[in-house]
Write a protein that holds these residues in place. Structure first.
Motif, PDB file in Angstrom:
ATOM      1  N   LEU A 285      41.352  92.798  33.192  1.00 26.09           N
ATOM      2  CA  LEU A 285      40.688  92.556  34.487  1.00 26.09           C
ATOM      3  C   LEU A 285      40.072  93.658  34.369  1.00 26.09           C
ATOM      4  CD1 LEU A 285      42.369  90.304  36.850  1.00 26.09           C
ATOM      5  CD2 LEU A 285      40.299  89.995  35.634  1.00 26.09           C
ATOM      6  N   TYR A 286      39.438  94.460  34.621  1.00 25.66           N
ATOM      7  CA  TYR A 286      38.105  95.701  35.227  1.00 25.66           C
ATOM      8  C   TYR A 286      37.778  96.200  35.752  1.00 25.66           C
ATOM      9  CZ  TYR A 286      36.110 100.060  34.185  1.00 25.66           C
ATOM     10  OH  TYR A 286      35.640 101.132  34.157  1.00 25.66           O
ATOM     11  N   LYS A 287      38.107  97.148  37.005  1.00 31.15           N
ATOM     12  CA  LYS A 287      37.315  96.488  38.353  1.00 31.15           C
ATOM     13  C   LYS A 287      37.283  98.747  38.433  1.00 31.15           C
ATOM     14  CE  LYS A 287      38.140  96.205  43.361  1.00 31.15           C
ATOM     15  NZ  LYS A 287      39.055  95.476  44.454  1.00 31.15           N
ATOM     16  N   PRO A 288      35.533  99.305  39.626  1.00 28.83           N
ATOM     17  CA  PRO A 288      35.175 100.308  39.035  1.00 28.83           C
ATOM     18  C   PRO A 288      36.837 101.440  40.297  1.00 28.83           C
ATOM     19  CG  PRO A 288      33.169  98.673  40.500  1.00 28.83           C
ATOM     20  CD  PRO A 288      34.932  98.213  40.008  1.00 28.83           C
ATOM     21  N   PHE A 294      29.895 100.558  37.748  1.00 28.69           N
ATOM     22  CA  PHE A 294      30.084  99.887  37.676  1.00 28.69           C
ATOM     23  C   PHE A 294      30.881  98.725  36.896  1.00 28.69           C
ATOM     24  CE2 PHE A 294      25.895 101.048  39.316  1.00 28.69           C
ATOM     25  CZ  PHE A 294      25.958 100.341  40.301  1.00 28.69           C
ATOM     26  N   SER A 295      31.720  97.353  37.593  1.00 29.43           N
ATOM     27  CA  SER A 295      31.883  96.232  36.225  1.00 29.43           C
ATOM     28  C   SER A 295      31.561  95.718  36.013  1.00 29.43           C
ATOM     29  CB  SER A 295      33.455  96.106  36.693  1.00 29.43           C
ATOM     30  OG  SER A 295      33.563  95.268  36.535  1.00 29.43           O
ATOM     31  N   MET A 296      31.224  95.050  35.169  1.00 29.09           N
ATOM     32  CA  MET A 296      30.123  94.105  34.487  1.00 29.09           C
ATOM     33  C   MET A 296      30.978  92.568  33.945  1.00 29.09           C
ATOM     34  SD  MET A 296      26.201  93.122  32.678  1.00 29.09           S
ATOM     35  CE  MET A 296      27.801  93.820  30.716  1.00 29.09           C
ATOM     36  N   TYR A 297      31.311  91.836  33.750  1.00 30.20           N
ATOM     37  CA  TYR A 297      31.973  90.517  33.452  1.00 30.20           C
ATOM     38  C   TYR A 297      30.879  89.276  32.579  1.00 30.20           C
ATOM     39  CZ  TYR A 297      34.977  87.145  32.095  1.00 30.20           C
ATOM     40  OH  TYR A 297      36.130  86.340  30.941  1.00 30.20           O
ATOM     41  N   VAL A 374      32.420  99.236  43.913  1.00 30.36           N
ATOM     42  CA  VAL A 374      33.381 100.059  44.900  1.00 30.36           C
ATOM     43  C   VAL A 374      32.997  99.950  45.933  1.00 30.36           C
ATOM     44  CG1 VAL A 374      33.850 101.821  42.969  1.00 30.36           C
ATOM     45  CG2 VAL A 374      32.921 102.734  44.207  1.00 30.36           C
ATOM     46  N   PRO A 375      33.984  99.878  47.135  1.00 29.33           N
ATOM     47  CA  PRO A 375      33.308  99.728  48.678  1.00 29.33           C
ATOM     48  C   PRO A 375      31.929 101.209  48.894  1.00 29.33           C
ATOM     49  CG  PRO A 375      36.005  99.332  48.833  1.00 29.33           C
ATOM     50  CD  PRO A 375      35.772 100.002  46.674  1.00 29.33           C
ATOM     51  N   ILE A 376      31.691 101.184  49.912  1.00 26.59           N
ATOM     52  CA  ILE A 376      30.962 101.782  50.407  1.00 26.59           C
ATOM     53  C   ILE A 376      31.944 101.951  52.068  1.00 26.59           C
ATOM     54  CG2 ILE A 376      29.217 101.856  52.143  1.00 26.59           C
ATOM     55  CD1 ILE A 376      27.693  99.912  50.577  1.00 26.59           C
ATOM     56  N   THR A 377      31.207 103.564  52.539  1.00 23.05           N
ATOM     57  CA  THR A 377      32.422 104.654  53.593  1.00 23.05           C
ATOM     58  C   THR A 377      31.633 104.174  54.537  1.00 23.05           C
ATOM     59  OG1 THR A 377      31.042 106.387  52.839  1.00 23.05           O
ATOM     60  CG2 THR A 377      33.467 105.742  51.071  1.00 23.05           C
TER      61      THR A 377
END
Length: 411
Positions: A285-288, A294-297, A374-377
């Motif tokens: 699993l890969y997360k930014p 961005f992560s794309m699957y 990633v989440p917006i701040t």
């Protein structure tokens, strides 16, 4: 400057609060909803799902009238009681080491109109009108607008002082979340909080854009029908829960698209190459981990997409938002998704294990490709709101999610 008002809340009797409080209606599965309605006669869900009593699905104006009737029954049976004097209501939610606290108050429709209460999401006029009609018929609001303000030590000090007293409610719900509520009713402390917020230039809606817009619509209607309108009527305000910025939790929504809009896998990757440096990831699993990344699957493999900042133009706060970048560079021009809110080819997911769920859905063939962000701040939210801009749909999933039925605001 921000106006906040105490109000006389309709609240559950203290021995029934834990039974009355409910999650948002949409969060229950059909089986959960049926179970609560069958075995908990005090649940607020009985009010907003009045057809259960008649073993019938009821909608529209008929449902609104029955909601009002069930509400009156809760008052008649003393499940709900009305406070004798206007108060603010301090409410703390906690699970494990995490705690968040804020307070319920009435906020001004005038502040909403004058952009002192700031928005970052678009609303749908049809939904605004529907909820305004609902509020007008039932005569109360049980779901506050979640709003945030810049952390203020003076407000924190007041709330800490008020928490030294025994709470009105103290219970734990089945999701292992603890709930405490205190009344803030002393005239001096009420005035102190009002004075502090009068110095604040803005409050920011975190969650509840349609609820606030509908309250504004209803207030305008009632004003036009009231020749003796003064501005002090209850309909000129709406219930809000105010919480400092540092205690807002923001999570991302993943995007999943059903097809590649006619492109083969290799053709699609070539299209992406214009705006992104693409790297295939060999691990699981890969997360930014950072903005503009961005992560794309796709087809059983994870890729990292790094935005080529030399070819993408940053012009304002919206252009820097990752959800907008994804829309402008991939979703609309390549995948042909023009309407993010209504296009049935795109779906959204959130939650702790959503990356796994996204992968599983794509592996099953339910979707062709998925993107993780990633989440917006809160800083980004404020920048969008201050500039009068609007985020793309499903840009944020915000907590805390408040229980319905603990405090009710009557018009």
């Amino acid at each position: 400057m921000a106006q906040i008002q105490p109000f006389k809340a309709i609240r559950p009797a203290s021995d029934k609060a834990s039974f009355v409080a409910s999650r948002s209606y949409e969060e229950y599965t059909k089986d959960e909803l049926k179970s609560v309605l069958r075995y908990n006669p005090f649940s607020f869900l009985h009010i907003i799902n009045p057809g259960f009593k008649f073993e019938k699905n009821i909608s529209g104006k008929e449902r609104f009238k029955l909601v009002h009737n069930r509400y009156l029954e809760f008052l008649e049976d003393n499940i709900f009681q009305k406070d004798g004097k206007p108060c603010f209501y301090l409410y703390q939610i906690g699970k494990g080491s995490f705690k968040t606290r804020g307070f319920f108050c009435a906020c001004s429709v005038q502040d909403y109109q004058e952009d002192i209460i700031k928005k970052h999401e678009d609303t749908i006029q049809r939904r605004e009108q529907l909820f305004a009609n609902y509020l007008d018929t039932v005569g109360f609001n049980a779901e506050p607008v979640l709003m945030t303000y810049e952390d203020d030590p003076s407000v924190s000090s007041i709330l800490e002082r008020e928490m030294n007293r025994d709470p009105e409610y103290h219970f734990t719900t089945t999701d292992k979340v603890g709930h405490k509520l205190w009344k803030i009713e002393g005239p001096a402390v009420v005035k102190e909080l009002q004075t502090i917020f009068m110095t604040k230039e803005a409050l920011y809606i975190a969650d509840g854009h349609h609820r606030s817009a509908s309250s504004n619509l209803l207030a305008n209607k009632k004003k036009s029908l009231n020749p003796k309108h003064t501005g002090e009527e209850a309909y000129n305000f709406f219930m809000a829960y105010l919480i400092p910025e540092s205690e807002i939790k923001i999570y991302e929504f993943n995007r999943m698209v059903k097809d590649l809009n006619g492109f083969s896998k290799n053709e699609f990757l070539i299209q992406l190459d214009e705006f992104f440096r693409i790297e295939k990831k060999e691990e699981g699993l890969y997360k930014p981990t950072q903005k503009h990344h961005f992560s794309m699957y796709l087809d059983g493999e994870f890729y990292s997409l790094y935005l080529r900042k030399t070819v993408y133009q940053f012009t304002d706060a919206l252009s820097e938002l990752d959800t907008h970048i994804l829309y402008q560079t991939i979703l609309e021009p390549i995948l042909g998704i023009h309407d993010l809110r209504n296009d049935k080819r795109i779906s959204y997911g959130f939650g702790k294990h959503n990356l796994i769920r996204m992968k599983e859905s794509i592996d099953k063939g339910e979707f062709a490709v998925g993107f993780s962000l990633v989440p917006i701040t809160i800083t980004e939210i404020k920048a969008i709101a201050d500039a009068g801009l609007v985020m793309p749909p499903k840009s944020t999933y915000i907590e805390p999610k408040l229980r319905s039925g603990l405090t009710i605001y009557e018009f």
